[in-house]
Structure formats: structure tokens, C-alpha cells
Design a protein around this motif. Structure first.
Motif, mmCIF file in Angstrom:
data_model
loop_
_atom_site.group_PDB
_atom_site.id
_atom_site.type_symbol
_atom_site.label_atom_id
_atom_site.label_comp_id
_atom_site.label_asym_id
_atom_site.label_seq_id
_atom_site.Cartn_x
_atom_site.Cartn_y
_atom_site.Cartn_z
ATOM 1 N N ASP A 197 0.847 -1.197 0.000
ATOM 2 C CA ASP A 197 0.000 0.000 0.000
ATOM 3 C C ASP A 197 0.886 1.252 0.000
ATOM 4 O O ASP A 197 2.020 1.230 0.472
ATOM 5 C CB ASP A 197 -0.874 -0.008 1.258
ATOM 6 C CG ASP A 197 -2.141 0.824 1.143
ATOM 7 O OD1 ASP A 197 -2.301 1.534 0.131
ATOM 8 O OD2 ASP A 197 -2.964 0.763 2.078
ATOM 9 N N TYR A 198 0.354 2.333 -0.551
ATOM 10 C CA TYR A 198 0.959 3.651 -0.415
ATOM 11 C C TYR A 198 0.187 4.406 0.655
ATOM 12 O O TYR A 198 -0.950 4.045 1.001
ATOM 13 C CB TYR A 198 0.897 4.425 -1.742
ATOM 14 C CG TYR A 198 -0.515 4.785 -2.167
ATOM 15 C CD1 TYR A 198 -1.113 5.976 -1.741
ATOM 16 C CD2 TYR A 198 -1.269 3.932 -2.962
ATOM 17 C CE1 TYR A 198 -2.413 6.296 -2.092
ATOM 18 C CE2 TYR A 198 -2.571 4.248 -3.329
ATOM 19 C CZ TYR A 198 -3.137 5.431 -2.892
ATOM 20 O OH TYR A 198 -4.432 5.745 -3.238
ATOM 21 N N GLU A 199 0.777 5.477 1.189
ATOM 22 C CA GLU A 199 0.046 6.375 2.086
ATOM 23 C C GLU A 199 0.412 7.815 1.716
ATOM 24 O O GLU A 199 1.573 8.198 1.718
ATOM 25 C CB GLU A 199 0.357 6.079 3.552
ATOM 26 C CG GLU A 199 -0.097 4.677 3.951
ATOM 27 C CD GLU A 199 -0.278 4.500 5.440
ATOM 28 O OE1 GLU A 199 -0.920 5.372 6.066
ATOM 29 O OE2 GLU A 199 0.216 3.502 5.975
ATOM 30 N N LEU A 200 -0.608 8.581 1.403
ATOM 31 C CA LEU A 200 -0.481 9.940 0.885
ATOM 32 C C LEU A 200 -0.441 10.933 2.040
ATOM 33 O O LEU A 200 -1.427 11.085 2.773
ATOM 34 C CB LEU A 200 -1.672 10.221 -0.037
ATOM 35 C CG LEU A 200 -1.835 11.598 -0.651
ATOM 36 C CD1 LEU A 200 -0.650 11.977 -1.513
ATOM 37 C CD2 LEU A 200 -3.139 11.647 -1.464
ATOM 38 N N GLU A 201 0.718 11.618 2.198
ATOM 39 C CA GLU A 201 0.915 12.480 3.354
ATOM 40 C C GLU A 201 1.665 13.758 2.965
ATOM 41 O O GLU A 201 2.275 13.844 1.909
ATOM 42 C CB GLU A 201 1.733 11.750 4.432
ATOM 43 C CG GLU A 201 1.181 10.382 4.809
ATOM 44 C CD GLU A 201 1.884 9.791 6.015
ATOM 45 O OE1 GLU A 201 2.486 10.561 6.805
ATOM 46 O OE2 GLU A 201 1.830 8.561 6.177
ATOM 47 N N LEU A 202 1.645 14.706 3.887
ATOM 48 C CA LEU A 202 2.488 15.891 3.808
ATOM 49 C C LEU A 202 3.333 15.921 5.071
ATOM 50 O O LEU A 202 2.870 15.527 6.145
ATOM 51 C CB LEU A 202 1.637 17.145 3.684
ATOM 52 C CG LEU A 202 2.381 18.448 3.383
ATOM 53 C CD1 LEU A 202 1.561 19.323 2.447
ATOM 54 C CD2 LEU A 202 2.670 19.217 4.668
ATOM 55 N N MET A 234 5.086 13.351 1.004
ATOM 56 C CA MET A 234 5.588 12.125 1.647
ATOM 57 C C MET A 234 4.723 10.937 1.268
ATOM 58 O O MET A 234 3.495 11.030 1.227
ATOM 59 C CB MET A 234 5.578 12.314 3.164
ATOM 60 C CG MET A 234 5.945 11.094 3.986
ATOM 61 S SD MET A 234 6.021 11.542 5.756
ATOM 62 C CE MET A 234 6.304 9.940 6.493
ATOM 63 N N CYS A 235 5.371 9.813 0.982
ATOM 64 C CA CYS A 235 4.673 8.534 0.800
ATOM 65 C C CYS A 235 5.219 7.543 1.810
ATOM 66 O O CYS A 235 6.393 7.154 1.740
ATOM 67 C CB CYS A 235 4.850 7.990 -0.614
ATOM 68 S SG CYS A 235 3.958 6.425 -0.873
ATOM 69 N N ASP A 236 4.386 7.152 2.734
ATOM 70 C CA ASP A 236 4.725 6.155 3.749
ATOM 71 C C ASP A 236 4.296 4.788 3.206
ATOM 72 O O ASP A 236 3.139 4.395 3.344
ATOM 73 C CB ASP A 236 3.994 6.507 5.056
ATOM 74 C CG ASP A 236 4.090 5.424 6.098
ATOM 75 O OD1 ASP A 236 5.117 4.735 6.146
ATOM 76 O OD2 ASP A 236 3.129 5.271 6.879
ATOM 77 N N TRP A 237 5.211 4.074 2.556
ATOM 78 C CA TRP A 237 4.881 2.773 1.984
ATOM 79 C C TRP A 237 4.601 1.765 3.099
ATOM 80 O O TRP A 237 5.300 1.743 4.114
ATOM 81 C CB TRP A 237 6.025 2.277 1.106
ATOM 82 C CG TRP A 237 6.314 3.173 -0.052
ATOM 83 C CD1 TRP A 237 7.250 4.160 -0.125
ATOM 84 C CD2 TRP A 237 5.643 3.181 -1.322
ATOM 85 N NE1 TRP A 237 7.221 4.786 -1.350
ATOM 86 C CE2 TRP A 237 6.248 4.205 -2.114
ATOM 87 C CE3 TRP A 237 4.604 2.427 -1.877
ATOM 88 C CZ2 TRP A 237 5.838 4.486 -3.414
ATOM 89 C CZ3 TRP A 237 4.208 2.712 -3.178
ATOM 90 C CH2 TRP A 237 4.811 3.713 -3.927
#
Length: 309
Positions: free
Chosen positions: A131-136, A162-165
Motif C-alpha cells: 500500500d501507499y500512504e499519501l501524506e504531507l 511524503m509517501c509512507d509505503w
């Protein structure tokens, strides 16, 4: 100012520069953005003036951009969006723990796993639910300890996309142990391409955060769209909590956590796993942060699992 990092086409040495239209103006006197972070931002301003006046110019399209801060001192990733948590917990028949409304919870992730915005990401060994996670993320510019939320906001030098894989099956296996995410999270975190100084993303009067829209697509299909303004805990509050009883330092990264709809776990809880299947090697993921630029890369096959015994 929008800064970026790259390898010099001349000699492959690490360099930093300022975005100027479709060009990068290279800073002659500094090679790491981390070295320019200080209490009042004066080093950044002086370095930008130097780059714009005498720095070598490169076309942006001729450079391979890297993470603006490739090895940050620390990365704290928070979980600050109620809109992200609610659907995931509801799918399990659960609700948000009351403690979440009392403290802005976070975990530490792995600075050694930082990736550039266009660097393809090798999947986590032994994982299938990728999964990816869409962040700042906010970057600390001014050191401090036991900061107030107002001081925490003032300590921000700038922001990054930021992408928190995440490997959800590994994360699920680790969860009952009670120490938080480890191998489910520490295999890759992508940043960049631009470090946008805080003055370019101001907090408007009456607002709680800058207003930035973040989107994600997989293989060209739109997946996620969220807005930073919907955050529950502000960056000032998160930094205040992070500094409680310890020191935050220049270059420390404070992740916002995932925006609403900002990952496959969130989307599949709202809709279905059939509509939003887990990522697999070969998939292309693009996260877009407007002025922060885009992360655009493919997932690669994982390394083999090394047995423990």
C-alpha cells in the motif's frame, strides 16, 4: 523558495538548488539542505540569493531529483486525520479510541529507507498486501524542547510531499505484539521532489494549516484526494507533543499521517477490495502535492526473505 537535491551531471556529486521556472539554480557553497536549516531561515535565504545570482543553471528535465533531505536525523509519522481512521476502524466494527483525541500519536520510522521521488521502490520481503500512504510532512528548522503549539508552528522551515509505503499483512502480524509498526513500515519512505519553504505555504488567518490538496493515482487511475485543511491535529500541536521532554532538531521530519481516502486500506474499507486491490510489483504510483511536486515511481519485486533459523 522551492529547493531540490540531485546529482551533478558534471561529476555525480550531491548538489542542491533552487527552482526558477523550468530551471534549477545550483547553490555553489552548500551541498546539503540540512546544513542550511537554522533558527531564522537566514542561511536558506542567503544560499538562495547566491544560487540565483551566480549558480550554475540546469534544466529541470535534465536532472534526476533525489529526496531533498536524504538522511534526516529522525522521522516521526503521526496519525492526524480523523477522516482516514474512521472508515478503516468501522470496517473492523471498531471506533476511534478516545486517547486519539487527547494526544497526537506517532511512531518513528527508518531514515535509512528514505527514497527519492522518482526512485522505483522494491517491495517489502515476504509481503503481499502492499500500500501507499499519501501524506504531507513538515521539516524542523529551529531546535526546541517543550515547545508550545505556537512555537512548534514557528519552528517549521518547510514542507515535503511524503509517501509512507506500507505492507499491511506484515503490519497486521506485528500489531498484537504492541510495539507498533516495524517491518510493515520501515522498508521505504519516499519524499520530494521539492522542499517548499514555510513562507510559500502560509497558514491563512483563521485557518489551522496551509491549504494543500493531495491526490494519488495507480497506473493512471485516480485513487485518492484529500486536503490538508481537514487535519485534526495541527503541525504546531504535533511538534509540541514531539518536543515534550526531548528536543526536536533541524532536519527532523514530522509526517501528517494519511489524508482521508489516502491509501488502499482506506479506499477498500469505504468501497471494496475488488475495486481497490493491493499494489503489486509493476504497478506505477503517482502522488501529487501541487506546489510540493509529485512522487512518481514503480513497485519492484521484493528481495527474497532471509530465514531466521
Amino acid at each position: 523558495m522551492r529547493w531540490t537535491a540531485y546529482e551533478s551531471p558534471m561529476d555525480a556529486t550531491p548538489r542542491i538548488g533552487v527552482l526558477d521556472g523550468d530551471q534549477i539554480a545550483e547553490c555553489p557553497s552548500a551541498r546539503r539542505l540540512l546544513d542550511l536549516l537554522d533558527a531564522d531561515g537566514s542561511r536558506l535565504v542567503a544560499a538562495a540569493d547566491e544560487a540565483m545570482s551566480v549558480g550554475r543553471r540546469w534544466r529541470l528535465t535534465d536532472l534526476t531529483l533525489e529526496a531533498p533531505i536524504p538522511v534526516p536525523p529522525s522521522i516521526r509519522d503521526f496519525m492526524a486525520f480523523e477522516e482516514h481512521l474512521k472508515p478503516i476502524l468501522a470496517a473492523r466494527g471498531a471506533t476511534i479510541d478516545p486517547a486519539w483525541y487527547e494526544i497526537p500519536a506517532f511512531y518513528f520510522t527508518n531514515p535509512a529507507a528514505v527514497m527519492g521521488p522518482y526512485t522505483d521502490v522494491r517491495a517489502a520481503p515476504g509481503a503481499a498486501q502492499l500500500d501507499y500512504e499519501l501524506e504531507l510532512a513538515a521539516v524542523i528548522g529551529r531546535p526546541g524542547r517543550n515547545l508550545t503549539p505556537e512555537q512548534g508552528q514557528e519552528s517549521i522551515a518547510g514542507y515535503l510531499l511524503m509517501c509512507d509505503w506500507s505492507a499491511r499483512d506484515l503490519q497486521r502480524k506485528e500489531r498484537p505484539v504492541g510495539l507498533g509498526p516495524a517491518k510493515g513500515k520501515d522498508w521505504a519512505t519516499s519524499f520530494g521532489p521539492f522542499f517548499v519553504t514555510a513562507d510559500e505555504l502560509p497558514v491563512a488567518p483563521g485557518a489551522r494549516t496551509p491549504d494543500v490538496t493531495l491526490t494519488a493515482a495507480v497506473n493512471g487511475r485516480p485513487y485518492s484526494e484529500g486536503r490538508l485543511r481537514d487535519i485534526h491535529w495541527t503541525f504546531g500541536q504535533m511538534i509540541s507533543y514531539a518536543s515534550r521532554g526531548t528536543e526536536v532538531r533541524p532536519g527532523d521530519i514530522i509526517g501528517s499521517g494519511t489524508v482521508g481516502t489516502g491509501c488502499i486500506a482506506d479506499l477498500s474499507a469505504r468501497f471494496s477490495q475488488e475495486q481497490y486491490p493491493w499494489l503489486k510489483p509493476g504497478d506505477r504510483v503517482r502522488l501529487d502535492g501541487g506546489p510540493l511536486g509529485a512522487i512518481d515511481c514503480r513497485l519492484l519485486d521484493a528481495d527474497p526473505v532471509v530465514p531466521l533459523g
